[in-house]
Design a protein around this motif. Structure first.
Motif, PDB file in Angstrom:
ATOM      1  N   ARG A  70     -27.954 -11.171 -36.734  1.00 23.96           N
ATOM      2  CA  ARG A  70     -27.216 -10.555 -35.629  1.00 23.96           C
ATOM      3  C   ARG A  70     -25.708 -10.559 -35.901  1.00 23.96           C
ATOM      4  N   ILE A  71     -25.210 -11.667 -36.416  1.00 22.57           N
ATOM      5  CA  ILE A  71     -23.766 -11.778 -36.649  1.00 22.57           C
ATOM      6  C   ILE A  71     -23.329 -10.818 -37.753  1.00 22.57           C
ATOM      7  N   THR A  72     -24.062 -10.793 -38.850  1.00 23.27           N
ATOM      8  CA  THR A  72     -23.694  -9.906 -39.956  1.00 23.27           C
ATOM      9  C   THR A  72     -23.987  -8.446 -39.637  1.00 23.27           C
ATOM     10  N   GLY A  73     -24.902  -8.213 -38.697  1.00 26.31           N
ATOM     11  CA  GLY A  73     -25.280  -6.843 -38.344  1.00 26.31           C
ATOM     12  C   GLY A  73     -24.440  -6.227 -37.242  1.00 26.31           C
ATOM     13  N   GLY A  74     -23.426  -6.940 -36.766  1.00 26.32           N
ATOM     14  CA  GLY A  74     -22.530  -6.372 -35.766  1.00 26.32           C
ATOM     15  C   GLY A  74     -22.974  -6.557 -34.333  1.00 26.32           C
ATOM     16  N   ASP A  75     -23.930  -7.450 -34.098  1.00 23.12           N
ATOM     17  CA  ASP A  75     -24.395  -7.727 -32.729  1.00 23.12           C
ATOM     18  C   ASP A  75     -24.250  -9.225 -32.443  1.00 23.12           C
ATOM     19  N   PRO A  76     -23.030  -9.753 -32.505  1.00 20.00           N
ATOM     20  CA  PRO A  76     -22.859 -11.206 -32.374  1.00 20.00           C
ATOM     21  C   PRO A  76     -23.067 -11.704 -30.951  1.00 20.00           C
ATOM     22  N   MET A  77     -23.611 -12.881 -30.842  1.00 22.71           N
ATOM     23  CA  MET A  77     -23.650 -13.604 -29.580  1.00 22.71           C
ATOM     24  C   MET A  77     -22.277 -14.247 -29.385  1.00 22.71           C
ATOM     25  N   ALA A  78     -22.037 -14.836 -28.227  1.00 22.29           N
ATOM     26  CA  ALA A  78     -20.723 -15.451 -27.982  1.00 22.29           C
ATOM     27  C   ALA A  78     -20.612 -16.820 -28.644  1.00 22.29           C
ATOM     28  N   ALA A  79     -21.730 -17.505 -28.787  1.00 25.95           N
ATOM     29  CA  ALA A  79     -21.734 -18.824 -29.417  1.00 25.95           C
ATOM     30  C   ALA A  79     -23.135 -19.086 -29.946  1.00 25.95           C
ATOM     31  N   GLU A  93     -16.435 -17.901 -44.250  1.00 27.07           N
ATOM     32  CA  GLU A  93     -15.692 -17.330 -45.373  1.00 27.07           C
ATOM     33  C   GLU A  93     -15.597 -15.811 -45.274  1.00 27.07           C
ATOM     34  N   ALA A  94     -16.580 -15.183 -44.643  1.00 28.65           N
ATOM     35  CA  ALA A  94     -16.578 -13.726 -44.483  1.00 28.65           C
ATOM     36  C   ALA A  94     -15.717 -13.263 -43.313  1.00 28.65           C
ATOM     37  N   GLY A  95     -15.124 -14.219 -42.575  1.00 30.23           N
ATOM     38  CA  GLY A  95     -14.269 -13.856 -41.455  1.00 30.23           C
ATOM     39  C   GLY A  95     -15.021 -13.447 -40.207  1.00 30.23           C
ATOM     40  N   LEU A  96     -16.286 -13.876 -40.093  1.00 35.32           N
ATOM     41  CA  LEU A  96     -17.109 -13.490 -38.952  1.00 35.32           C
ATOM     42  C   LEU A  96     -17.131 -14.539 -37.846  1.00 35.32           C
ATOM     43  N   MET A  97     -16.471 -15.677 -38.059  1.00 32.47           N
ATOM     44  CA  MET A  97     -16.377 -16.733 -37.058  1.00 32.47           C
ATOM     45  C   MET A  97     -14.922 -16.935 -36.658  1.00 32.47           C
ATOM     46  N   ARG A  98     -14.693 -17.250 -35.376  1.00 29.80           N
ATOM     47  CA  ARG A  98     -13.317 -17.447 -34.943  1.00 29.80           C
ATOM     48  C   ARG A  98     -13.007 -18.937 -34.845  1.00 29.80           C
ATOM     49  N   PRO A  99     -11.783 -19.331 -35.239  1.00 31.26           N
ATOM     50  CA  PRO A  99     -11.403 -20.740 -35.147  1.00 31.26           C
ATOM     51  C   PRO A  99     -11.133 -21.166 -33.716  1.00 31.26           C
ATOM     52  N   ASP A 295     -25.838 -31.372 -34.295  1.00 32.40           N
ATOM     53  CA  ASP A 295     -25.724 -29.971 -33.930  1.00 32.40           C
ATOM     54  C   ASP A 295     -24.271 -29.627 -33.643  1.00 32.40           C
ATOM     55  N   ALA A 296     -23.915 -28.406 -33.951  1.00 31.85           N
ATOM     56  CA  ALA A 296     -22.571 -27.924 -33.670  1.00 31.85           C
ATOM     57  C   ALA A 296     -22.672 -26.508 -33.133  1.00 31.85           C
ATOM     58  N   ILE A 297     -21.707 -26.129 -32.324  1.00 32.37           N
ATOM     59  CA  ILE A 297     -21.663 -24.780 -31.767  1.00 32.37           C
ATOM     60  C   ILE A 297     -20.522 -24.015 -32.427  1.00 32.37           C
ATOM     61  N   TYR A 298     -20.870 -22.887 -33.011  1.00 30.59           N
ATOM     62  CA  TYR A 298     -19.908 -21.982 -33.648  1.00 30.59           C
ATOM     63  C   TYR A 298     -19.687 -20.761 -32.752  1.00 30.59           C
ATOM     64  N   PHE A 299     -18.583 -20.064 -33.002  1.00 31.25           N
ATOM     65  CA  PHE A 299     -18.171 -18.961 -32.137  1.00 31.25           C
ATOM     66  C   PHE A 299     -17.905 -17.705 -32.961  1.00 31.25           C
ATOM     67  N   PRO A 300     -18.855 -16.772 -32.976  1.00 31.67           N
ATOM     68  CA  PRO A 300     -18.637 -15.524 -33.708  1.00 31.67           C
ATOM     69  C   PRO A 300     -17.415 -14.763 -33.177  1.00 31.67           C
ATOM     70  N   LEU A 301     -16.773 -14.050 -34.069  1.00 32.97           N
ATOM     71  CA  LEU A 301     -15.598 -13.259 -33.715  1.00 32.97           C
ATOM     72  C   LEU A 301     -16.028 -12.101 -32.828  1.00 32.97           C
ATOM     73  N   LEU A 302     -15.380 -11.977 -31.663  1.00 35.61           N
ATOM     74  CA  LEU A 302     -15.701 -10.916 -30.703  1.00 35.61           C
ATOM     75  C   LEU A 302     -14.516  -9.979 -30.545  1.00 35.61           C
ATOM     76  N   SER A 303     -14.801  -8.727 -30.191  1.00 37.15           N
ATOM     77  CA  SER A 303     -13.735  -7.752 -29.956  1.00 37.15           C
ATOM     78  C   SER A 303     -13.272  -7.753 -28.505  1.00 37.15           C
TER      79      SER A 303
END
Length: 407
Positions: A70-79, A93-99, A295-303
């Motif tokens: 989903r993340i690489t396909g352009g349909d990211p969840m919020a977390a 590394e691909a810039g798909l997650m936000r700090p 477990d950790a929660i990551y945050f995909p980059l959103l527009s």
């Protein structure tokens, strides 16, 4: 910039100015896990935002490919949930997650974290990309007091006694060792044997230094002999999922289970009391060392700017004292914060906290080896556990080859 962020976040929490629906994907679907994640949802909803639960049935091995697609396909969840370590490394590394560095610095996470290595696992190029939400360790043997009482033998105090109890348990109609048939369970139990029977130095040489000569050498022979005993004890365990195996222990149908401390959430859901209904042996009762994973929660980059702001509110909530206490009490894991009142901790959690306080910890294999190497080990171990014709010597040779090529 950080001053503006803190002010905006406070407005969003207090007044709901940025009230947003955020989809959070995870694989917390067993009874104890679902009860735990509901505590996070409750805490986030209290900010005026809405936790949209994206639970994916099955293990992390099932869920992660879906999340990544989903993340690489352009349909990211919020977390999304990942384990500590390298599972999200390529996405970052691909810039798909936000700090989320700003939140962590503003709230002093580095001073509050109980295991600093967990924050380090979330960091790349000086930016923090995830919230550690618990400390999980694999090195536990969970024992059914009922099963041993019905078999007429004392509850074991270490691995050797557990192995010796196998025949008596079988005579009483019990499965000595409950184990599901998923590859990650077999590989997890094996790394418990490496650390708990071989010690931290052997564990480090194999998984961290990736020393193939040690992996192929004499020090690993007793570990593979123990793995052979393990698969024989688990031969009658005809279940698939880890929580089904835990239920065999809870109901007294099995003597024990090697499983991470998340299993304790299932015991609690069944209203069982540590030290009374079940016994826990950290380090298999032999070497009181634990791996600090979790477990950790990551945050995909959103527009969407509003949802991006709400992501930061979610990060703050997940690390908060209140949410940490509520979530981990249900999950069976240790909180990531060291500044909490754990007066209600049960016997097993206290043992884990004592080990943590002594510094008897190592990094989990998820932090030391790549997902590809981990998959190869999982495939080897499920083959070894399932195929009695595969000798310990053959399995050790193949394991050493994997370690030699590990990254």
């Amino acid at each position: 910039m950080r001053m503006m962020l803190a002010a905006s976040t406070a407005i969003g929490i207090a007044g709901g100015a940025w009230a947003e629906d955020l989809e959070i994907t995870h694989w917390w679907t067993s009874g104890g896990e679902a009860a735990a994640v509901a505590e996070f949802a409750k805490a986030f909803d209290a900010t005026g935002n809405k936790w949209v639960d994206g639970a994916i049935a099955g293990s992390g091995n099932t869920a992660r490919p879906i999340m990544i697609s989903r993340i690489t396909g352009g349909d990211p969840m919020a977390a999304t949930q990942f384990n500590h370590g390298r599972q999200a490394e390529e996405l970052v590394e691909a810039g798909l997650m936000r700090p989320i560095t700003e939140v962590a610095e503003a709230e002093g996470w580095a001073n509050a974290i109980a295991a600093p290595g967990l924050l380090e696992s979330c960091t790349l190029d000086d930016e923090l990309y995830c919230v550690p939400v618990n400390i999980h360790s694999w090195q536990w043997l969970w024992l059914s007091n009922k099963a041993y009482e019905e078999a007429g033998i004392p509850v074991p105090k270490n691995w050797a006694e557990f192995v010796a109890s196998g025949p008596k348990l079988q005579e009483a109609g019990k499965v000595p060792l409950a184990m599901g048939k998923q590859p990650w369970q077999a590989a997890g139990a094996f790394k418990v044997l490496v650390l708990s029977l071989g010690g931290p130095e052997l564990y480090t040489k194999v998984y961290d230094e990736k020393d193939s000569e040690v992996a192929a050498g004499a020090d690993m022979i007793p570990i593979w002999q123990a793995a052979d005993e393990m698969r024989k004890l688990a031969a009658g365990s005809n279940v698939q999922e880890w929580n089904q195996a835990t239920n065999l222990v809870i109901t007294g149908q099995a003597g024990g289970q090697i499983m991470g401390d998340w299993a304790q959430g299932e015991f609690q859901m069944a209203n069982q009391v540590a030290g009374t209904d079940y016994t826990c042996l950290p380090g298999l009762g032999d070497q009181p060392y634990l791996s600090t994973a979790g477990d950790a929660i990551y945050f995909p980059l959103l527009s969407d700017d509003a949802k991006s702001a709400a992501q930061l509110e979610l990060a703050s909530v997940l690390f908060s004292s209140e949410a940490q206490l509520a979530f981990n009490a249900k999950k069976g894991s240790l909180p990531v914060r060291k500044d909490l009142d754990l007066a209600e901790a049960n016997d097993c959690m206290r043992q884990g906290l004592d080990i943590l306080a002594k510094g008897n910890i190592v990094a989990d294999t998820d932090q030391l080896i790549s997902p590809d190497t981990n998959t190869q080990i999982q495939d080897l171990m499920i083959q070894f556990v399932s195929d009695m014709n595969m000798t310990p010597e053959d399995a050790q040779a193949r394991f050493a080859e994997i370690i030699a090529d590990a990254d």
